[in-house]
Design a protein around this motif. Structure first.
Motif, PDB file in Angstrom:
ATOM      1  N   GLU A   1       0.849  -1.195   0.000  1.00 47.23           N
ATOM      2  CA  GLU A   1       0.000   0.000   0.000  1.00 47.23           C
ATOM      3  C   GLU A   1       0.882   1.242   0.000  1.00 47.23           C
ATOM      4  O   GLU A   1       0.903   2.043   0.936  1.00 47.23           O
ATOM      5  CB  GLU A   1      -0.947  -0.041   1.205  1.00 47.23           C
ATOM      6  N   LEU A   2       1.649   1.358  -1.073  1.00 55.22           N
ATOM      7  CA  LEU A   2       2.622   2.448  -1.241  1.00 55.22           C
ATOM      8  C   LEU A   2       2.871   2.618  -2.728  1.00 55.22           C
ATOM      9  O   LEU A   2       3.033   1.632  -3.443  1.00 55.22           O
ATOM     10  CB  LEU A   2       3.935   2.096  -0.529  1.00 55.22           C
ATOM     11  N   ASP A   3       2.905   3.852  -3.188  1.00 62.23           N
ATOM     12  CA  ASP A   3       3.242   4.096  -4.591  1.00 62.23           C
ATOM     13  C   ASP A   3       4.086   5.350  -4.712  1.00 62.23           C
ATOM     14  O   ASP A   3       3.698   6.346  -5.316  1.00 62.23           O
ATOM     15  CB  ASP A   3       1.975   4.217  -5.447  1.00 62.23           C
ATOM     16  N   CYS A   4       5.233   5.312  -4.051  1.00 59.26           N
ATOM     17  CA  CYS A   4       6.195   6.410  -4.164  1.00 59.26           C
ATOM     18  C   CYS A   4       7.580   5.819  -3.922  1.00 59.26           C
ATOM     19  O   CYS A   4       7.719   4.653  -3.548  1.00 59.26           O
ATOM     20  CB  CYS A   4       5.894   7.522  -3.155  1.00 59.26           C
ATOM     21  N   ASP A   5       8.590   6.623  -4.147  1.00 60.18           N
ATOM     22  CA  ASP A   5       9.962   6.157  -3.907  1.00 60.18           C
ATOM     23  C   ASP A   5      10.198   5.977  -2.413  1.00 60.18           C
ATOM     24  O   ASP A   5       9.792   6.805  -1.595  1.00 60.18           O
ATOM     25  CB  ASP A   5      10.965   7.175  -4.448  1.00 60.18           C
ATOM     26  N   SER A   6      10.866   4.892  -2.065  1.00 59.57           N
ATOM     27  CA  SER A   6      11.338   4.668  -0.693  1.00 59.57           C
ATOM     28  C   SER A   6      12.711   4.010  -0.777  1.00 59.57           C
ATOM     29  O   SER A   6      12.897   2.855  -0.388  1.00 59.57           O
ATOM     30  CB  SER A   6      10.355   3.776   0.080  1.00 59.57           C
ATOM     31  N   PRO A   7      13.698   4.742  -1.324  1.00 53.95           N
ATOM     32  CA  PRO A   7      14.987   4.119  -1.639  1.00 53.95           C
ATOM     33  C   PRO A   7      15.842   3.786  -0.429  1.00 53.95           C
ATOM     34  O   PRO A   7      16.792   3.004  -0.542  1.00 53.95           O
ATOM     35  CB  PRO A   7      15.675   5.172  -2.520  1.00 53.95           C
ATOM     36  N   TYR A   8      15.504   4.388   0.740  1.00 57.24           N
ATOM     37  CA  TYR A   8      16.393   4.256   1.893  1.00 57.24           C
ATOM     38  C   TYR A   8      15.806   3.425   3.026  1.00 57.24           C
ATOM     39  O   TYR A   8      16.274   3.472   4.156  1.00 57.24           O
ATOM     40  CB  TYR A   8      16.782   5.652   2.391  1.00 57.24           C
ATOM     41  N   MET A   9      14.729   2.672   2.719  1.00 58.44           N
ATOM     42  CA  MET A   9      14.155   1.760   3.710  1.00 58.44           C
ATOM     43  C   MET A   9      13.680   2.520   4.952  1.00 58.44           C
ATOM     44  O   MET A   9      13.816   2.046   6.071  1.00 58.44           O
ATOM     45  CB  MET A   9      15.188   0.691   4.104  1.00 58.44           C
ATOM     46  N   LEU A  10      13.101   3.711   4.721  1.00 57.44           N
ATOM     47  CA  LEU A  10      12.689   4.547   5.845  1.00 57.44           C
ATOM     48  C   LEU A  10      11.187   4.788   5.885  1.00 57.44           C
ATOM     49  O   LEU A  10      10.716   5.674   6.598  1.00 57.44           O
ATOM     50  CB  LEU A  10      13.443   5.886   5.790  1.00 57.44           C
ATOM     51  N   LEU A  11      10.437   3.984   5.125  1.00 53.77           N
ATOM     52  CA  LEU A  11       8.980   4.045   5.166  1.00 53.77           C
ATOM     53  C   LEU A  11       8.411   2.650   5.368  1.00 53.77           C
ATOM     54  O   LEU A  11       8.874   1.688   4.742  1.00 53.77           O
ATOM     55  CB  LEU A  11       8.416   4.635   3.868  1.00 53.77           C
ATOM     56  N   VAL A  12       7.412   2.552   6.224  1.00 53.42           N
ATOM     57  CA  VAL A  12       6.703   1.295   6.441  1.00 53.42           C
ATOM     58  C   VAL A  12       5.314   1.414   5.832  1.00 53.42           C
ATOM     59  O   VAL A  12       4.647   2.442   5.975  1.00 53.42           O
ATOM     60  CB  VAL A  12       6.615   0.961   7.946  1.00 53.42           C
ATOM     61  N   ALA A  13       4.900   0.362   5.127  1.00 52.00           N
ATOM     62  CA  ALA A  13       3.548   0.302   4.570  1.00 52.00           C
ATOM     63  C   ALA A  13       3.058  -1.136   4.668  1.00 52.00           C
ATOM     64  O   ALA A  13       3.851  -2.075   4.827  1.00 52.00           O
ATOM     65  CB  ALA A  13       3.534   0.769   3.112  1.00 52.00           C
ATOM     66  N   ASP A  14       1.752  -1.322   4.569  1.00 52.64           N
ATOM     67  CA  ASP A  14       1.163  -2.658   4.662  1.00 52.64           C
ATOM     68  C   ASP A  14       1.283  -3.404   3.338  1.00 52.64           C
ATOM     69  O   ASP A  14       1.286  -2.802   2.258  1.00 52.64           O
ATOM     70  CB  ASP A  14      -0.314  -2.565   5.052  1.00 52.64           C
ATOM     71  N   VAL A  15       1.356  -4.724   3.454  1.00 54.35           N
ATOM     72  CA  VAL A  15       1.275  -5.586   2.277  1.00 54.35           C
ATOM     73  C   VAL A  15      -0.120  -5.407   1.667  1.00 54.35           C
ATOM     74  O   VAL A  15      -1.121  -5.293   2.381  1.00 54.35           O
ATOM     75  CB  VAL A  15       1.510  -7.063   2.673  1.00 54.35           C
ATOM     76  N   ALA A  16      -0.182  -5.343   0.339  1.00 52.37           N
ATOM     77  CA  ALA A  16      -1.465  -5.149  -0.353  1.00 52.37           C
ATOM     78  C   ALA A  16      -2.423  -6.287  -0.010  1.00 52.37           C
ATOM     79  O   ALA A  16      -2.015  -7.452   0.151  1.00 52.37           O
ATOM     80  CB  ALA A  16      -1.243  -5.080  -1.854  1.00 52.37           C
ATOM     81  N   ALA A  17      -3.711  -5.959   0.067  1.00 52.57           N
ATOM     82  CA  ALA A  17      -4.734  -6.923   0.501  1.00 52.57           C
ATOM     83  C   ALA A  17      -4.726  -8.187  -0.351  1.00 52.57           C
ATOM     84  O   ALA A  17      -4.917  -9.299   0.156  1.00 52.57           O
ATOM     85  CB  ALA A  17      -6.110  -6.258   0.460  1.00 52.57           C
ATOM     86  N   GLY A  18      -4.468  -8.045  -1.637  1.00 53.04           N
ATOM     87  CA  GLY A  18      -4.491  -9.199  -2.536  1.00 53.04           C
ATOM     88  C   GLY A  18      -3.389 -10.206  -2.289  1.00 53.04           C
ATOM     89  O   GLY A  18      -3.453 -11.338  -2.792  1.00 53.04           O
ATOM     90  N   HIS A  19      -2.379  -9.837  -1.527  1.00 58.46           N
ATOM     91  CA  HIS A  19      -1.263 -10.754  -1.241  1.00 58.46           C
ATOM     92  C   HIS A  19      -1.260 -11.219   0.219  1.00 58.46           C
ATOM     93  O   HIS A  19      -0.350 -11.940   0.633  1.00 58.46           O
ATOM     94  CB  HIS A  19       0.067 -10.082  -1.570  1.00 58.46           C
ATOM     95  N   ARG A  20      -2.266 -10.809   0.983  1.00 58.70           N
ATOM     96  CA  ARG A  20      -2.326 -11.238   2.380  1.00 58.70           C
ATOM     97  C   ARG A  20      -2.991 -12.601   2.503  1.00 58.70           C
ATOM     98  O   ARG A  20      -3.781 -13.008   1.651  1.00 58.70           O
ATOM     99  CB  ARG A  20      -3.125 -10.227   3.207  1.00 58.70           C
TER     100      ARG A  20
END
Length: 611
Positions: free
Chosen positions: A472-491
């Protein structure tokens, strides 16, 4: 103009070189000395930066230190006077060191620099900048923003613990501060100490432990420990803490509020520690969200830059992003004190040197944080031969194919490629990699490779073009400094029995198609990988995707618990031989564990002091 930035004498000493506003090199001293969080003068890091820039110390126009020792000394004296006679023991311990060394830091630094190059004249070339100015500069100047609010949060600098600045072009001004002893960083560190982890080292363990608990103490924290205003400004209730004058973080009143004495280091974790971690994490998030909402309302600027140790709390960062008060956020990858060296250099480049700032929208100036040493293939092979390592050299395409195949087979792979990362995260240059689809991979890497606590989560390195499909993320996170949930379709849905589990019992329940990187609350700490920033790492993940359909890898730092990230090919080989890593890739050299001389095996499980 050539500016050398330094941080030292507290923890995570580092050096950085900036030439005409461009970041040329940066590295922590611990990577060379092999002493975790090394606080000594960064002698080897300075040598590396000069070598990377192809210059001598005498070619440097300015050396800038990341804080002002006299202001720190003023804070120390005022604090002890305010609390006297409490804290005399602590005062007696601290004072001789200050009178012997820290009070005369300018002459100490000059002496250290001259010992590196006796032709260097520090007169007029050695400057100091305030701690939070260094942090703010490290966040704003490399950011992809022409204009931004800059929020810095840490334990304490000289006096400031939280500061707000505004950056426009080459101008950066600090506009608001909260001062010691009121500190979000020290609040979090108090719970780190109370949970039995090391202060200035174990805070990320508290963050990783939080999802195993319930935030049942959050209200007690907000009612008793910290008074938070609607705009996020705050004051600590010092009745519960001992960090101002004592040799520990908390006191008996704190113990009474939370049900007993602190956990002893390495003692078995209980539900109480998990609930305490969840509670302080929830409190921190509440305070920071109040703060960021108010800052956007006050300034009307859509861009936010973050630095300071609290900015390494990637769970809180993810909440700030999703909250949406600021449209864009950028976080300095070396947000802690090591990054202060870079901020000091940038502050000198723009404040003293008048460098021209060139901003590319959507692209920061950190070069992926790949700012450390690199090694030619010939050098790699010579170093491995000296270690008596058995390796084969493959063509670059064959290296990618062989590595992807080993990962698809479930092997743990040591991956050493290009320039070393600056900051605490491995980003695909000094990484241990694994298959995220494996239900066993988290426990295997924690217990047999990293020799660390079983609860600690692992991060995915995911192709930038595929991140939105899996998270549930659609932006750059190149430095491993953002946490987001796994998309519902893959849970994966949990059974009723699994949902009733508490604490560590939750650990072994697969929650998604990629269980090795899915935390117990369905979240993941995400690194997006772009072909233009790290083409070889992107190619490896793409090859793994071609074999498996999965566009990501487990990525953890190439070290064991208590060891700094590996720096040289020798470091990588020794760690390989001291752990159950099965394949090691160093440049184009491929090493298989079964082909190594068994006499070279090392005991890495107890080789380093536990962090």
């Amino acid at each position: 103009m050539r500016v050398l930035g330094l941080s030292a004498y507290y923890h995570d000493s580092a050096a950085a070189l900036v030439v005409d506003g461009e970041i040329v090199a940066a590295a922590q001293e611990e990577r060379f000395s092999r002493k975790k969080h090394d606080a000594r003068f960064p002698r080897q890091a300075v040598r590396y930066c000069l070598e990377a820039g192809g210059i001598r110390l005498t070619d440097i126009d300015q050396v800038v230190f990341y804080d002002k020792p006299f202001l720190k000394f003023e804070r120390l004296l005022e604090t002890y006077l305010a609390f006297a006679p409490r804290g005399f023991r602590s005062f007696r311990v601290a004072m001789p060191l200050w009178l012997r060394e820290k009070l005369f830091q300018k002459s100490l630094l000059a002496k250290e620099l001259k010992s590196l190059d006796d032709g260097f004249d520090p007169e007029g070339r050695l400057n100091f900048t305030e701690h939070h100015v260094s942090h703010a500069a490290s966040a704003f100047y490399p950011s992809p923003f022409e204009e931004a609010v800059v929020l810095t949060m840490d334990g304490v600098g000289e006096w400031a613990t939280t500061s707000v600045g505004v950056g426009r072009g080459t101008e950066l001004t600090i506009e608001r501060e909260i001062h010691f002893p009121h500190s979000l960083g020290l609040l979090y560190s108090a719970f780190t100490y109370y949970a039995g982890f090391k202060v200035n080292s174990g805070e990320y363990k508290v963050m990783g432990l939080a999802p195993y608990g319930e935030p049942r103490f959050t209200q007690a924290i907000l009612d008793h420990l910290i008074d938070v205003k609607p705009d996020g400004s705050y004051r600590m209730n010092l009745d519960y803490f001992d960090y101002c004058t004592g040799l520990r973080m908390t006191n008996a009143k704190f113990d009474a509020l939370f049900g007993g004495p602190p956990r002893k280091p390495e003692q078995r974790l209980t539900q109480r520690e998990m609930d305490l971690a969840a509670s302080v994490q929830a409190a921190l998030e509440e305070i920071v969200l109040r703060m960021t909402r108010a800052l956007h309302a006050d300034y009307g600027i859509d861009n936010l830059c973050l630095a300071g140790g609290v900015a390494l709390n990637c769970v809180a960062n993810g909440k700030i992003l999703r909250d949406g008060a600021f449209k864009n956020i950028w976080i300095q990858p070396a947000a802690g004190d090591a990054g202060g060296a870079l901020g000091a250099a940038l502050s000198g480049a723009y404040g003293i040197g008048g460098a021209t700032r060139r901003v590319t929208p959507g692209r920061d100036a950190m070069k992926g944080a790949y700012l450390g040493p690199e090694f030619t293939q010939a050098d790699i092979e010579a170093r491995l031969k000296a270690e008596k390592a058995a390796f084969e050299r493959l063509a670059p395409d064959a290296v990618i194919a062989e590595t992807a195949k080993a990962l698809a087979e479930g092997k743990a792979v040591g991956w050493f490629d290009g320039r070393m990362e600056f900051g605490p995260r491995a980003l695909g240059a000094r990484s241990i990699l694994g298959d995220p689809r494996s239900p066993q991979m988290q426990s295997v890497l924690n217990l047999k490779v990293k020799y660390r606590e079983s609860f600690r989560p692992f991060a995915p390195s995911v192709l930038r073009e595929d991140v939105a499909e899996w998270f549930e993320l659609d932006c750059d996170s190149p430095y491993m400094l953002l946490v987001a949930d796994v998309a519902a379709g893959h849970r994966k849905a949990m059974t009723e029995a699994e949902m009733k589990l508490f604490g560590i019992d939750k650990l072994n329940v697969p929650r998604s198609d990629v269980p090795a990187i899915t935390h117990v609350d369905y979240s993941a700490r995400i690194q997006t990988v772009s072909a233009d920033v790290n083409p070889r790492y992107h190619a490896l993940i793409s090859a793994f995707k071609d074999l498996t359909g999965c566009p990501m890898l487990v990525n953890t730092s190439f070290n064991v618990r208590g060891e700094p990230l590996v720096c040289t090919p020798e470091d990588a080989f020794r760690c390989f031989m001291g752990t159950e890593i099965e394949l090691l890739v160093v440049g184009d050299a491929v090493l298989r564990k079964e082909r190594q001389d068994p006499a070279l095996k090392r005991n890495y499980e107890t080789a380093f002091e536990l962090d």
